[in-house]
Design an enzyme around this catalytic site. Sequence first.
Site, PDB file in Angstrom:
ATOM      1  N   GLU A   3       4.378   4.114   2.060  1.00 23.47           N
ATOM      2  CA  GLU A   3       4.331   5.443   1.422  1.00 23.47           C
ATOM      3  C   GLU A   3       3.002   5.509   0.682  1.00 23.47           C
ATOM      4  O   GLU A   3       2.897   5.080  -0.464  1.00 23.47           O
ATOM      5  CB  GLU A   3       5.505   5.603   0.445  1.00 23.47           C
ATOM      6  CG  GLU A   3       6.871   5.471   1.085  1.00 23.47           C
ATOM      7  CD  GLU A   3       7.309   6.714   1.853  1.00 23.47           C
ATOM      8  OE1 GLU A   3       6.665   7.770   1.710  1.00 23.47           O
ATOM      9  OE2 GLU A   3       8.299   6.623   2.592  1.00 23.47           O
ATOM     10  N   CYS A  47       1.796  11.900  -5.477  1.00 25.40           N
ATOM     11  CA  CYS A  47       1.325  11.731  -4.100  1.00 25.40           C
ATOM     12  C   CYS A  47       1.364  13.084  -3.399  1.00 25.40           C
ATOM     13  O   CYS A  47       0.609  13.323  -2.459  1.00 25.40           O
ATOM     14  CB  CYS A  47       2.172  10.715  -3.363  1.00 25.40           C
ATOM     15  SG  CYS A  47       3.925  10.994  -3.569  1.00 25.40           S
TER      16      CYS A  47
HETATM   17  P1  NAD Z   1      -2.160   0.964  -5.969  1.00 29.46           P
HETATM   18  O1  NAD Z   1      -2.296   0.885  -4.498  1.00 29.46           O
HETATM   19  O2  NAD Z   1      -3.330   0.652  -6.802  1.00 29.46           O
HETATM   20  O3  NAD Z   1      -0.972  -0.010  -6.454  1.00 29.46           O
HETATM   21  C1  NAD Z   1       0.334   0.089  -5.952  1.00 29.46           C
HETATM   22  C2  NAD Z   1       1.044  -1.237  -6.104  1.00 29.46           C
HETATM   23  O4  NAD Z   1       0.436  -2.192  -5.239  1.00 29.46           O
HETATM   24  C3  NAD Z   1       0.986  -1.843  -7.516  1.00 29.46           C
HETATM   25  O5  NAD Z   1       2.239  -2.390  -7.840  1.00 29.46           O
HETATM   26  C4  NAD Z   1      -0.058  -2.934  -7.361  1.00 29.46           C
HETATM   27  O6  NAD Z   1       0.099  -4.012  -8.266  1.00 29.46           O
HETATM   28  C5  NAD Z   1       0.225  -3.399  -5.946  1.00 29.46           C
HETATM   29  N1  NAD Z   1      -0.880  -4.114  -5.287  1.00 29.46           N
HETATM   30  C6  NAD Z   1      -2.213  -3.962  -5.478  1.00 29.46           C
HETATM   31  N2  NAD Z   1      -2.885  -4.819  -4.672  1.00 29.46           N
HETATM   32  C7  NAD Z   1      -1.962  -5.483  -3.952  1.00 29.46           C
HETATM   33  C8  NAD Z   1      -2.020  -6.484  -2.947  1.00 29.46           C
HETATM   34  N3  NAD Z   1      -3.192  -6.977  -2.542  1.00 29.46           N
HETATM   35  N4  NAD Z   1      -0.869  -6.934  -2.408  1.00 29.46           N
HETATM   36  C9  NAD Z   1       0.321  -6.433  -2.805  1.00 29.46           C
HETATM   37  N5  NAD Z   1       0.453  -5.509  -3.775  1.00 29.46           N
HETATM   38  C10 NAD Z   1      -0.676  -5.035  -4.326  1.00 29.46           C
HETATM   39  O7  NAD Z   1      -1.604   2.441  -6.288  1.00 29.46           O
HETATM   40  P2  NAD Z   1      -1.405   3.180  -7.697  1.00 29.46           P
HETATM   41  O8  NAD Z   1      -2.722   3.522  -8.274  1.00 29.46           O
HETATM   42  O9  NAD Z   1      -0.415   2.451  -8.524  1.00 29.46           O
HETATM   43  O10 NAD Z   1      -0.663   4.520  -7.219  1.00 29.46           O
HETATM   44  C11 NAD Z   1      -1.314   5.663  -6.765  1.00 29.46           C
HETATM   45  C12 NAD Z   1      -1.286   5.754  -5.258  1.00 29.46           C
HETATM   46  O11 NAD Z   1       0.051   5.668  -4.769  1.00 29.46           O
HETATM   47  C13 NAD Z   1      -1.803   7.096  -4.758  1.00 29.46           C
HETATM   48  O12 NAD Z   1      -2.616   6.884  -3.648  1.00 29.46           O
HETATM   49  C14 NAD Z   1      -0.541   7.853  -4.378  1.00 29.46           C
HETATM   50  O13 NAD Z   1      -0.729   8.864  -3.435  1.00 29.46           O
HETATM   51  C15 NAD Z   1       0.304   6.735  -3.858  1.00 29.46           C
HETATM   52  N6  NAD Z   1       1.707   7.116  -3.882  1.00 29.46           N
HETATM   53  C16 NAD Z   1       2.289   7.468  -2.702  1.00 29.46           C
HETATM   54  C17 NAD Z   1       3.605   7.879  -2.676  1.00 29.46           C
HETATM   55  C18 NAD Z   1       4.260   8.279  -1.391  1.00 29.46           C
HETATM   56  O14 NAD Z   1       5.481   8.385  -1.377  1.00 29.46           O
HETATM   57  N7  NAD Z   1       3.532   8.532  -0.323  1.00 29.46           N
HETATM   58  C19 NAD Z   1       4.345   7.929  -3.867  1.00 29.46           C
HETATM   59  C20 NAD Z   1       3.719   7.559  -5.053  1.00 29.46           C
HETATM   60  C21 NAD Z   1       2.391   7.147  -5.042  1.00 29.46           C
END
Ligand code: NAD
Length: 516
Positions: A269, A303
């Site tokens: 997602e 998102c």
């Molecule tokens: P992010 O990608 O920075 O982090 C998301 C999660 O991934 C965090 O828990 C982080 O610790 C973890 N993470 C980071 N690097 C990782 C790795 N190498 N391996 C495993 N886990 C890792 O995102 P964010 O800034 O927290 O959230 C914003 C983003 O999320 C936006 O792009 C938004 O569109 C998206 N989002 C999408 C949906 C959807 O349903 N499509 C819903 C909510 C947010």
Amino acid sequence: MSKKVKDFGIEKTLKNLGIKDENKGTSTGGKYFASGTTIESYSPVDGNLIAKVKTSGASDYDKVLEAAQNAFKEFRLIPAPKRGEIVRQLGQKLRQYKNDLGKLVSYEMGKSLQEGLGEVQEMIDICDFAVGVSRQLHGYTMHSERPGHRMYEQYHPLGVVGIITAFNFPVAVWSWNTALAWICGNVTIWKPSEKTPLCAIACQNIMNEVLKENNLPEGISSVLVADHEIGQKLVDDKRVALISFTGSTRVGRMVSANVAQRFGKSILELGGNNAIIITQDADINMSIIGAVFGAVGTAGQRCTSTRRLIIHESVYDEVKNRLVKAYGQLKIGNPLDESNHVGPLIDTDAVNMYQEAIKKGKKEGAKFIVEGEVLKGKGYESGCYVKPCIAEVKNSYEIVQHETFAPILYLIKYKTLEEAIAIQNDVPQGLSSAIMTQNLREAELFLSHAGSDCGIANVNIGTSGAEIGGAFGGEKETGGGRESGSDVWKYYMRRQTNTINYTTNLPLAQGIKFDL
Ligand code: NAD
């Protein structure tokens, strides 16, 4: 805890949710432990330290995995409707804790109190939904081509489900995944965003009460509050059957490749770049409300936030002028104060990204009709409050093709609906889309095969805010995953086809003869 924190009544909220000044970030159920470094959770609302959390270290990770694997052996044997009963009880607890949890979401993440409460309501709704589904985990029965044979499909639980979540929905995304994963017989391990660790601990505390009251084993619901390194461990771990990842496309791309490499399953997602098409037959009042809420709600950090408005040339000036007027009336400030429309961004890094995007947009030729600005002074001490802004752009600008997680709205003019749909689809992401029109032909074209390429396509509703009853997710760089309603439970199970021969012969399929 600082005095200011007390002023918002947060102290009582934290106490009710079992959050202390210093917390341990690992739990497999009843108790907490942690051996990692300490992170501090600051509120973007006022910049104050809310509490500290000791993160999960590598040894905690192994303990959690072991507990989860053991719990799975037991949990999968509990009949699905009985597992549904556990989820029903979680829903009841969430009703009890709704105000506290909603307030914590608002204070730790920065979204408005109403949105925080709305997020908890979504958790309650998915629990109710999952309880019903727990009695409907059914497969097809089909006729065998061989006499005296019966053939059917059934669904089995996967095992350990890893849930990695983003900061912007710090509680709901956990429940969308867990409620379904549990009724399907899986156990879950949650790696929440390190930006909202207290929300995760509060959820785990609530679930721990349910587990204890039902005398269930450790390991059915675990949390690992940690940075990306533990997230990466979960992604790479063969013992984790499914990774449900919610976050940026940048990280999701890596998660997708690594899980696929080990033939694990994933639900992705990822980022969106959502547009509303406003046609010449649109109800302009509805369009303005939908566009403004979509663009500035959660300070543009959903998102599904509206990032682009694709407007017919005949109504372009009217929409533009009314948007400028509406933006002039927006109240920006403490999201716990219900009279404010826009709260803060999550942190100062997000503020920097907002500023960078504006700079980049201007360099590419974006014409800002409502200028952006970082707000300073009384009430804005956290440094996380920014002014929502609007720019006239071309869809081809690099910055427009990119998801900036901030309240920046881009306006694009079009002549024909076919052109508008092409513009709407001409971005790498494919999450949410909408058309505002009272014209049936326009609406149906938008929803047809030749229309929107997104996972969500709405008519006369904006792009943001989805009900849990439908499958939620998007195409292209949004990752293709689906969460929450409809038949999404199937993602949390493995499908098995069974053929039973109740004759005394062994006829082979496809009429093959094999005489010995
Ligand atoms: P992010 O990608 O920075 O982090 C998301 C999660 O991934 C965090 O828990 C982080 O610790 C973890 N993470 C980071 N690097 C990782 C790795 N190498 N391996 C495993 N886990 C890792 O995102 P964010 O800034 O927290 O959230 C914003 C983003 O999320 C936006 O792009 C938004 O569109 C998206 N989002 C999408 C949906 C959807 O349903 N499509 C819903 C909510 C947010």
